[in-house]
Enzyme design. Sequence first.
Site, PDB file in Angstrom:
ATOM      1  CG  ASP A 129      -4.519  28.474 -15.111  1.00  9.84           C
ATOM      2  OD1 ASP A 129      -5.579  27.846 -15.244  1.00  9.84           O
ATOM      3  OD2 ASP A 129      -3.720  28.658 -16.045  1.00  9.84           O
ATOM      4  CD  GLU A 130      -9.825  30.293 -17.828  1.00 14.99           C
ATOM      5  OE1 GLU A 130     -10.482  30.881 -18.723  1.00 14.99           O
ATOM      6  OE2 GLU A 130      -9.323  29.155 -17.989  1.00 14.99           O
ATOM      7  CG  ASP A 171      -6.019  32.620 -18.078  1.00 13.68           C
ATOM      8  OD1 ASP A 171      -5.570  31.770 -17.282  1.00 13.68           O
ATOM      9  OD2 ASP A 171      -6.188  32.403 -19.286  1.00 13.68           O
TER      10      ASP A 171
END
Length: 472
Positions: free
Chosen positions: A105-106, A11
Amino acid sequence: MRSAPTILHLDMDAFFAAVEQASKPSLRGKPVVVGGLGPRGVVSTASYEARVHGVHSAMAMAHARRLAPNAAYLVPRFGLYRQISEIVMGLLREASPLIEPLSVDEAFLDLEAGAYADDPRAVARGLRADIKAATGLTASVGLAGSKLLAKIASEQAKPDGLVVVEPGTERALLDPMPVRTLPGVGPATAEHLRRAGILTVAEIAQAGEAELVRLLGKAHGAGLHAMAAGVDNRPVVADRDVKSISVEDTFDSDLTDRAHVRYEIDRLAERCVQRLRGAGRSGRTVVVKVRRYDFSTLTRSETLRAPTDDPAVVRETARRLVEAVDTTGGVRLLGVGVAGLADFTQEDLFAQAEGERALHGGTEPDAPEPLPSSPPPAAERADRWMPGHDVTHDSYGAGWVQGSGVGRVTVRFEVPTDTVPGRVRTFPVDDPALRRSDPLPLAAQQAHSSSASSPKSPDGAGSAAERGTSIP
């Protein structure tokens, strides 16, 4: 559950805000909040400097401004975020071909599918080092034998850390955590458990499956009891099937003019089709979402005879759907989406709409009046110079908008490679020398592009920020 911590959850740390800080030297180390800036706006991401003041994602922007009045409040730059996300996801794919992206983003990674499954810590360290080198941004990583624990571990690792949950230590990590830690436990379920005297994950496990089934129902109760015991056998699934693509906007003031509503529907339809085509998909069902002045939310949908990514078809269908909704009292939010996705299109689908018109003598019985060729003047002025927008001035070069009002716009002239804050200048909003521009790449992006051919290694040196590498 696996016998080794080979499921990785990565993350990026405060991703949107971190990108803005990397782009703008004057904001490094300062509180930054990204999101909708209007009175009904919501925080998308807050930097860690802003979180100290209590600002967090999904908070009303007006509340955030009261908590952190001196923070920089910026509109999102999704195009730049996607560019950086592609770099990060590319690095993840080098570590393992089995990647499950959750957002820009993960992502989850199954290291057993990669070449370095025997040393997951080295892979995690190497990934964090490679991401830092390629983007200048930090990421937090959790390693565990299940997706549930890997995600919890990455939260424990924030910011800029690595936490490994060794098999057999799951309960030591989970037991003291509040019930909201477990996925599927929202405010309503948490309140239901609180009334039963259950506040921690340990108390969920102690309550027993039968009691949880009695409280929450069979599926939810049994699943929650298993998670509280650390049991999670979900696999990492690559290329998760997206069921729909949609966009929506909340307006600073209610829309009461029907022409303005139709203009916004057309604009949203165009954005939706851009996302649809960017994903290489088409869809059969067009959906319109309308939230009215009294917060009542209505959806209307229409299924076409075949999938399409034609903007004219989506736009015309969306306009027809919104015409069926009473918007006379005012509209707070509009959305347009496409569902029933497919990987192909029918090129002549627009002929379907033409044929339907022919049935009515060349026109639809309740066809809306033509849309104005330009947006209402108030909407155009409001969107022209928003804080965070990239601009270029003929004399001063590249910069970004700090703010605007009363006919003036304030710009800070600096670029990502600068090491000190740039100078500030103010101009009339209609200065012909000032214009919008595309974002500049981050300094690390520029360095990465010049050395992209250098070999990668999974055994990068551990960061000094690596903490809690195991849960005893």
